[in-house]
Scaffold this motif. Structure first.
Motif, PDB file in Angstrom:
ATOM      1  N   THR A 123      16.776  29.724 102.805  1.00  0.00           N
ATOM      2  CA  THR A 123      17.337  28.702 102.158  1.00  0.00           C
ATOM      3  C   THR A 123      18.362  27.922 103.123  1.00  0.00           C
ATOM      4  O   THR A 123      18.588  28.582 104.231  1.00  0.00           O
ATOM      5  CB  THR A 123      18.258  29.376 100.898  1.00  0.00           C
ATOM      6  N   ALA A 124      18.466  26.614 103.099  1.00  0.00           N
ATOM      7  CA  ALA A 124      19.513  25.906 103.721  1.00  0.00           C
ATOM      8  C   ALA A 124      20.108  24.887 102.720  1.00  0.00           C
ATOM      9  O   ALA A 124      19.770  24.846 101.670  1.00  0.00           O
ATOM     10  CB  ALA A 124      18.672  24.660 104.678  1.00  0.00           C
ATOM     11  N   SER A 125      21.561  24.882 103.319  1.00  0.00           N
ATOM     12  CA  SER A 125      22.444  24.068 102.294  1.00  0.00           C
ATOM     13  C   SER A 125      23.250  23.361 103.184  1.00  0.00           C
ATOM     14  O   SER A 125      23.466  23.624 104.400  1.00  0.00           O
ATOM     15  CB  SER A 125      23.035  25.051 101.402  1.00  0.00           C
ATOM     16  N   VAL A 126      23.988  22.547 102.301  1.00  0.00           N
ATOM     17  CA  VAL A 126      25.017  21.600 103.174  1.00  0.00           C
ATOM     18  C   VAL A 126      26.051  21.251 102.178  1.00  0.00           C
ATOM     19  O   VAL A 126      25.835  20.953 100.902  1.00  0.00           O
ATOM     20  CB  VAL A 126      24.284  20.365 103.867  1.00  0.00           C
ATOM     21  N   VAL A 127      27.422  20.760 102.491  1.00  0.00           N
ATOM     22  CA  VAL A 127      28.458  20.113 101.453  1.00  0.00           C
ATOM     23  C   VAL A 127      28.661  19.076 102.298  1.00  0.00           C
ATOM     24  O   VAL A 127      29.230  19.007 103.216  1.00  0.00           O
ATOM     25  CB  VAL A 127      29.304  21.156 101.443  1.00  0.00           C
ATOM     26  N   ILE A 128      28.401  17.882 101.438  1.00  0.00           N
ATOM     27  CA  ILE A 128      29.027  16.709 102.201  1.00  0.00           C
ATOM     28  C   ILE A 128      30.283  16.381 101.757  1.00  0.00           C
ATOM     29  O   ILE A 128      30.582  16.366 100.534  1.00  0.00           O
ATOM     30  CB  ILE A 128      27.881  15.437 101.698  1.00  0.00           C
ATOM     31  N   MET A 129      31.323  16.088 102.569  1.00  0.00           N
ATOM     32  CA  MET A 129      32.603  15.865 102.234  1.00  0.00           C
ATOM     33  C   MET A 129      33.150  14.415 102.580  1.00  0.00           C
ATOM     34  O   MET A 129      32.652  13.763 103.279  1.00  0.00           O
ATOM     35  CB  MET A 129      33.535  16.839 103.172  1.00  0.00           C
ATOM     36  N   ARG A 130      33.768  14.100 101.705  1.00  0.00           N
ATOM     37  CA  ARG A 130      34.586  12.721 101.660  1.00  0.00           C
ATOM     38  C   ARG A 130      35.515  12.816 103.064  1.00  0.00           C
ATOM     39  O   ARG A 130      35.991  13.578 103.561  1.00  0.00           O
ATOM     40  CB  ARG A 130      35.612  12.480 100.635  1.00  0.00           C
ATOM     41  N   THR A 131      35.497  11.555 103.571  1.00  0.00           N
ATOM     42  CA  THR A 131      36.540  11.353 104.848  1.00  0.00           C
ATOM     43  C   THR A 131      38.009  11.488 104.469  1.00  0.00           C
ATOM     44  O   THR A 131      38.317  10.984 103.396  1.00  0.00           O
ATOM     45  CB  THR A 131      36.458   9.642 105.577  1.00  0.00           C
ATOM     46  N   LEU A 132      38.668  12.091 105.266  1.00  0.00           N
ATOM     47  CA  LEU A 132      39.981  12.469 105.061  1.00  0.00           C
ATOM     48  C   LEU A 132      40.974  11.270 105.341  1.00  0.00           C
ATOM     49  O   LEU A 132      40.354  10.699 106.433  1.00  0.00           O
ATOM     50  CB  LEU A 132      40.447  13.699 105.944  1.00  0.00           C
TER      51      LEU A 132
END
Length: 169
Positions: A38-47
């Motif tokens: 499995t591969a995963s990622v969390v896309i975050m908003r720009t701080l």
């Protein structure tokens, strides 16, 4: 060559082994089981941060020996060695926006405020917290500090800039 018997040349034997080895190797490869990964990622908003109010020490008049003004992050003001200390002094507020996670907050140990003729004051900033947990993508950070004022400080207006850093943890 004898009748009915084949004699192989040594080079032919090596060629036969070389050809037969990949065949047996691919048979072993087919016998190995496959595994799923499995591969995963969390896309975050720009701080980002927006300054809602500035760090304001107001108007002060030091006594003959100098003094200090401290603005606490909760808004309280303490003046020592002052003949006049402005009640309009207030801490700075920054509204931080980003993904719901922890954010480290830091300021420099010292900030220089420059005034008339290049005279300067030293500000020691203080933070309400060195780490915030963004909830609903937003949180406020407060900055206060202590400003030391010498007895022979030049009269006039002083100003300076400081860097506040926000970093995802």
């Amino acid at each position: 060559m004898e009748k009915g018997r084949i004699i192989l040349h040594p080079l032919m034997t090596a060629l036969f082994l070389a050809v037969s080895f990949p065949l047996s190797s691919s048979a072993n490869a087919q016998a190995r089981p496959n595994f799923q990964a499995t591969a995963s990622v969390v896309i975050m908003r720009t701080l980002s941060a927006q300054q809602a109010s500035v760090l304001r020490f107001g108007r002060v008049m030091p006594s003959a020996g100098g003094g200090a003004v401290t603005i606490f992050t909760d808004g309280h003001i303490a003046c020592s060695g002052m003949r006049l200390c402005d009640a309009q002094a207030a801490p700075a507020h920054f509204v931080v926006t980003g993904s719901d996670t922890l954010v480290a907050v830091s300021v420099p140990d010292e900030v220089v405020l420059v005034g008339p003729g290049g005279d300067s004051l030293r500000l020691t900033p203080s933070l309400s917290t060195s780490q915030i947990a963004l909830s609903d993508g937003q949180e406020t950070v407060t900055i206060g500090g202590t400003l030391a004022i010498g007895a022979d400080q030049s009269l006039g207006s002083y100003a300076g800039q400081y860097e506040i850093k926000f970093e995802y943890q």
